[in-house]
Design a protein around this motif. Structure first.
Motif, PDB file in Angstrom:
ATOM      1  N   TYR A  56       0.781   3.045  14.300  1.00  0.00           N
ATOM      2  CA  TYR A  56       1.128   2.506  12.590  1.00  0.00           C
ATOM      3  C   TYR A  56       0.848   3.071  11.208  1.00  0.00           C
ATOM      4  CZ  TYR A  56       0.025  -2.087   9.729  1.00  0.00           C
ATOM      5  OH  TYR A  56       0.364  -3.056   8.181  1.00  0.00           O
ATOM      6  N   ALA A  57      -0.823   4.060  11.033  1.00  0.00           N
ATOM      7  CA  ALA A  57       0.027   4.912   9.363  1.00  0.00           C
ATOM      8  C   ALA A  57       0.792   5.576   9.347  1.00  0.00           C
ATOM      9  CB  ALA A  57      -1.830   5.182   9.712  1.00  0.00           C
ATOM     10  N   SER A  58       1.819   5.712  10.731  1.00  0.00           N
ATOM     11  CA  SER A  58       2.390   6.695  10.987  1.00  0.00           C
ATOM     12  C   SER A  58       4.116   6.199   9.561  1.00  0.00           C
ATOM     13  CB  SER A  58       2.969   7.309  11.693  1.00  0.00           C
ATOM     14  OG  SER A  58       4.001   6.396  11.732  1.00  0.00           O
ATOM     15  N   HIS A  59       3.878   4.516   9.460  1.00  0.00           N
ATOM     16  CA  HIS A  59       4.420   3.479   9.636  1.00  0.00           C
ATOM     17  C   HIS A  59       5.162   3.438   8.399  1.00  0.00           C
ATOM     18  CE1 HIS A  59       7.199   3.811  12.740  1.00  0.00           C
ATOM     19  NE2 HIS A  59       6.227   3.400  13.512  1.00  0.00           N
ATOM     20  N   VAL A  60       3.709   3.408   7.292  1.00  0.00           N
ATOM     21  CA  VAL A  60       2.638   3.297   6.246  1.00  0.00           C
ATOM     22  C   VAL A  60       2.846   4.126   5.151  1.00  0.00           C
ATOM     23  CG1 VAL A  60       0.596   1.768   5.012  1.00  0.00           C
ATOM     24  CG2 VAL A  60       1.374   1.597   7.588  1.00  0.00           C
ATOM     25  N   HIS A  61       3.474   3.609   3.575  1.00  0.00           N
ATOM     26  CA  HIS A  61       3.967   4.178   2.659  1.00  0.00           C
ATOM     27  C   HIS A  61       2.190   4.768   1.947  1.00  0.00           C
ATOM     28  CE1 HIS A  61       4.910   5.997  -1.236  1.00  0.00           C
ATOM     29  NE2 HIS A  61       6.203   5.770  -1.123  1.00  0.00           N
ATOM     30  N   GLU A  62       1.876   5.405   0.778  1.00  0.00           N
ATOM     31  CA  GLU A  62       0.525   5.881   0.343  1.00  0.00           C
ATOM     32  C   GLU A  62       1.070   5.482  -0.303  1.00  0.00           C
ATOM     33  OE1 GLU A  62      -1.720   8.242   1.660  1.00  0.00           O
ATOM     34  OE2 GLU A  62      -0.292   9.306   2.962  1.00  0.00           O
ATOM     35  N   ASN A  63       2.225   4.448  -1.461  1.00  0.00           N
ATOM     36  CA  ASN A  63       1.386   3.426  -2.334  1.00  0.00           C
ATOM     37  C   ASN A  63       1.108   2.491  -1.905  1.00  0.00           C
ATOM     38  OD1 ASN A  63       1.002   6.069  -4.370  1.00  0.00           O
ATOM     39  ND2 ASN A  63       3.489   5.548  -4.590  1.00  0.00           N
ATOM     40  N   PHE A  64       1.391   1.639  -0.569  1.00  0.00           N
ATOM     41  CA  PHE A  64       1.360  -0.067  -0.028  1.00  0.00           C
ATOM     42  C   PHE A  64       0.437  -0.646  -0.664  1.00  0.00           C
ATOM     43  CE2 PHE A  64       0.574  -2.670   3.347  1.00  0.00           C
ATOM     44  CZ  PHE A  64       1.354  -3.163   3.780  1.00  0.00           C
ATOM     45  N   THR A  65       1.091  -2.015  -1.247  1.00  0.00           N
ATOM     46  CA  THR A  65       0.216  -2.741  -1.518  1.00  0.00           C
ATOM     47  C   THR A  65       1.055  -4.422  -0.870  1.00  0.00           C
ATOM     48  OG1 THR A  65       2.077  -3.368  -2.527  1.00  0.00           O
ATOM     49  CG2 THR A  65       0.396  -1.995  -3.710  1.00  0.00           C
ATOM     50  N   GLN A  66      -0.062  -5.088  -0.419  1.00  0.00           N
ATOM     51  CA  GLN A  66       0.309  -6.196   0.183  1.00  0.00           C
ATOM     52  C   GLN A  66      -0.762  -7.507  -0.953  1.00  0.00           C
ATOM     53  OE1 GLN A  66      -1.097  -6.923   4.012  1.00  0.00           O
ATOM     54  NE2 GLN A  66      -3.043  -7.087   4.271  1.00  0.00           N
ATOM     55  N   PHE A  67       0.030  -8.538   0.162  1.00  0.00           N
ATOM     56  CA  PHE A  67      -0.599 -10.135  -0.308  1.00  0.00           C
ATOM     57  C   PHE A  67      -0.733 -10.343   1.428  1.00  0.00           C
ATOM     58  CE2 PHE A  67       1.039  -9.719  -4.802  1.00  0.00           C
ATOM     59  CZ  PHE A  67       0.235  -9.961  -5.557  1.00  0.00           C
ATOM     60  N   GLY A  68      -1.531 -10.586   1.817  1.00  0.00           N
ATOM     61  CA  GLY A  68      -2.002 -11.235   2.869  1.00  0.00           C
ATOM     62  C   GLY A  68      -1.775 -12.658   3.263  1.00  0.00           C
ATOM     63  N   GLU A  69      -1.708 -13.166   4.281  1.00  0.00           N
ATOM     64  CA  GLU A  69      -1.692 -14.585   4.511  1.00  0.00           C
ATOM     65  C   GLU A  69      -3.030 -15.409   3.888  1.00  0.00           C
ATOM     66  OE1 GLU A  69      -1.963 -12.197   6.523  1.00  0.00           O
ATOM     67  OE2 GLU A  69      -0.778 -13.315   8.547  1.00  0.00           O
ATOM     68  N   TYR A  70      -4.168 -14.552   3.500  1.00  0.00           N
ATOM     69  CA  TYR A  70      -5.249 -14.926   3.211  1.00  0.00           C
ATOM     70  C   TYR A  70      -6.362 -14.338   1.762  1.00  0.00           C
ATOM     71  CZ  TYR A  70      -5.482 -17.299   7.724  1.00  0.00           C
ATOM     72  OH  TYR A  70      -4.825 -18.152   9.096  1.00  0.00           O
TER      73      TYR A  70
END
Length: 142
Positions: A41-55
């Motif tokens: 999973y981590a191999s597909h995530v950029h170092e500068n990842f951001t997110q607005f999750g459902e909760y």
């Protein structure tokens, strides 16, 4: 004129291929979650990842925060499964976004869940690999 036509055909094929690659990357991210493979999973995530999750009430920033959140969820959950519906991919050079509807199910802390939502993910291409740099997820009324 024929050469130009072939070039356009090749470019359209390349874009189509890249769109499928982005879809398959996202599906592989979900498969990694389902199998508890946090490294994949981590191999597909950029170092500068951001997110607005459902909760989430605030923006989650950084790859480490994303990986910790996913790992915590995997550790407290079983039988996680996610499906993508009606994906649309747009590519502009080394940046792309995918919009789609999703449904997922499983059990967290012994309680079953089944949700549906809509999402936008943004990917950037670095070293010939598409990496997810942002996710925005919204639950739909069930």
């Amino acid at each position: 004129m024929t050469i130009s036509f072939v070039s356009c055909e090749k470019k359209e094929f390349d874009i189509s291929q890249e769109k499928e690659l982005i879809k398959s990357t996202l599906i592989d991210m979900w498969d990694a979650i389902e199998k508890g493979d946090i490294e994949r999973y981590a191999s597909h995530v950029h170092e500068n990842f951001t997110q607005f999750g459902e909760y989430d009430s605030v923006l989650r920033s950084g790859k480490a925060a994303e990986i910790k959140g996913i790992k915590d969820w995997i550790d407290s959950s079983t039988a996680i499964h996610t499906e993508m519906v009606d994906p649309e991919v747009t590519i502009n050079d080394n940046t792309a976004f995918i919009t789609y509807y999703w449904s997922d199910s499983g059990s967290t802390d012994g309680k079953p869940f089944a949700t549906q939502g809509k999402s936008t993910r943004i990917f950037v291409k670095e070293d010939d690999k598409w990496l997810c740099i942002h996710g925005h997820y919204t639950l739909l009324n069930n």
